[in-house]
Write an enzyme that holds these catalytic residues in place. Sequence first.
Site, mmCIF file in Angstrom:
data_model
loop_
_atom_site.group_PDB
_atom_site.id
_atom_site.type_symbol
_atom_site.label_atom_id
_atom_site.label_comp_id
_atom_site.label_asym_id
_atom_site.label_seq_id
_atom_site.Cartn_x
_atom_site.Cartn_y
_atom_site.Cartn_z
ATOM 1 N N CYS A 269 20.339 -49.103 -46.755
ATOM 2 C CA CYS A 269 19.907 -48.446 -45.517
ATOM 3 C C CYS A 269 18.410 -48.575 -45.275
ATOM 4 O O CYS A 269 17.981 -49.010 -44.194
ATOM 5 C CB CYS A 269 20.287 -46.972 -45.551
ATOM 6 S SG CYS A 269 22.061 -46.653 -45.614
ATOM 7 N N HIS B 158 14.597 -42.381 -42.906
ATOM 8 C CA HIS B 158 14.739 -43.080 -44.186
ATOM 9 C C HIS B 158 13.590 -44.028 -44.505
ATOM 10 O O HIS B 158 13.734 -44.938 -45.329
ATOM 11 C CB HIS B 158 16.071 -43.848 -44.236
ATOM 12 C CG HIS B 158 16.791 -43.655 -45.535
ATOM 13 N ND1 HIS B 158 18.015 -44.215 -45.809
ATOM 14 C CD2 HIS B 158 16.456 -42.968 -46.642
ATOM 15 C CE1 HIS B 158 18.412 -43.885 -47.004
ATOM 16 N NE2 HIS B 158 17.478 -43.115 -47.534
#
Length: 482
Positions: free
Chosen positions: A77, A132
């Site tokens: 990710c 993230h």
Amino acid sequence: MRNLLACLALPGVLLASPFVVAQDAAPNIVVLLFDNLGYGELGVYGGGALRGAETPRIDQLAAEGMRFTDFNVEAQCTPSRSALMTGRFPIRSGTYKVPRPGQPDGLTLWEVTLPELLSAKGYATGIWGKWHLGSSEERFPTQQGFDEWYGVPRTYDEAMWSASDVASGLTPAIGSKQGWDQKLAPAQFIYEARKGEAPKAVKKLDLDTRRTMDEEITQRATAFINHNAQSGKPFFAYVSFSQPHMPTQPNPAFAGKTGNGSWADVLAEIDFRTGQVLDALKAAGVEQNTLVVLASDNGGESTYPWQGANGPWRGTYFTAMEGSLRAPFILRWPGHVSTGKVSNEIVHIVDLYTTLAHAAGAEIPTDRAVDGVDQMAFFTGKQPKSNREGFPAYVADRLSAVKWRNWKLQLILQDDMYDPPQTLALPRLYNLLTDLREEHNVAAQNTWVITPMMSIVGALKTSLAKYPPIESGTPDPYVPSH
């Protein structure tokens, strides 16, 4: 070998390439990024009803634009999101793996992000959902070019920390001594932030708030669209949906909706939320001047009981198998992108940085290596082929494979994210047109292919020597040594 480095889109090529804006009015840009949505989930990719829920809104979006069958992302990710935001392979930025809690992480402020480029061209910029790319407030999205943000700094599996009972179905019932203790690992929060203001922790990230995240993301994204459409200001909306990342559980309004289980219910919600954003663009009167991207950051989930479907491709994310690298990608831009077209040309997520910047008339930084290539001429039908023929595939900091045209060279063998990676004594070569499952090594019969593939590796190594990579966890301020 003609124009090989240009075709491979390795560093140094873009630095001298000026951009020409193809339209008078800068388009609005909407990126709908789903979290671990496998290649085989959507109806137009062979899923839909086969997975328990039809996806009519997304299928229609594909019919109204262009669908890609060889769109490639990074193996995890954080790297994929870093590639999207910077146009650089994450091995350069120190963002090549998902960070562990308690360690420094994220993009240095030296990186020039896509929202920073667009902000400089007068765009309003917003992100809703997972970031993230920095857990500290100094590296939140509103420090990296976004005007507003609502979401989580890291990832959604942290919602399971407090689920310590049998009823949750997620973790066994255990005593407090063995279970999660927020004194040791503090609870994670959903944040709201605006540029120039201190971010606010709105509420804890737990299973309940996780279930309603995409509803809130959609509400805020559509409000942003409406506001900026009324003001006449161009906008960049980065709609970073939470689904179907584990724990894959639907909004309560969708629970039981399909009758085919939680995964199918989530798939139905994914299609519905997409439709809500598309409807907002139409209602606001900006549909015709909005470039819409729908994509996934990774291949499907691999953890029981939330495994995703990667269509015909083998492997899971966190590997360099095609089930990890190939992801859905649909592009709609009325009057610019052909309708109903399907392409199997190679495109990489780093290319979105450069191409979307071109659409906005923004200039790419020239003081660093940028790996993304401008795909505007290809996307708009001015040329039949992609400007990219291949790329190196990293898993964390391990060069694990190389793709070039229809060929795949595996350097490290790993089928599943839970398997140990095994460095191969001799690389294995696969023809992806005849061997979708990567099962038949044809290196002995096709040694000629090694030359252009190793040129990709050689060019990258040369570039990394010229532009040394940033080490993971590097603090700010960062100043490059070259």
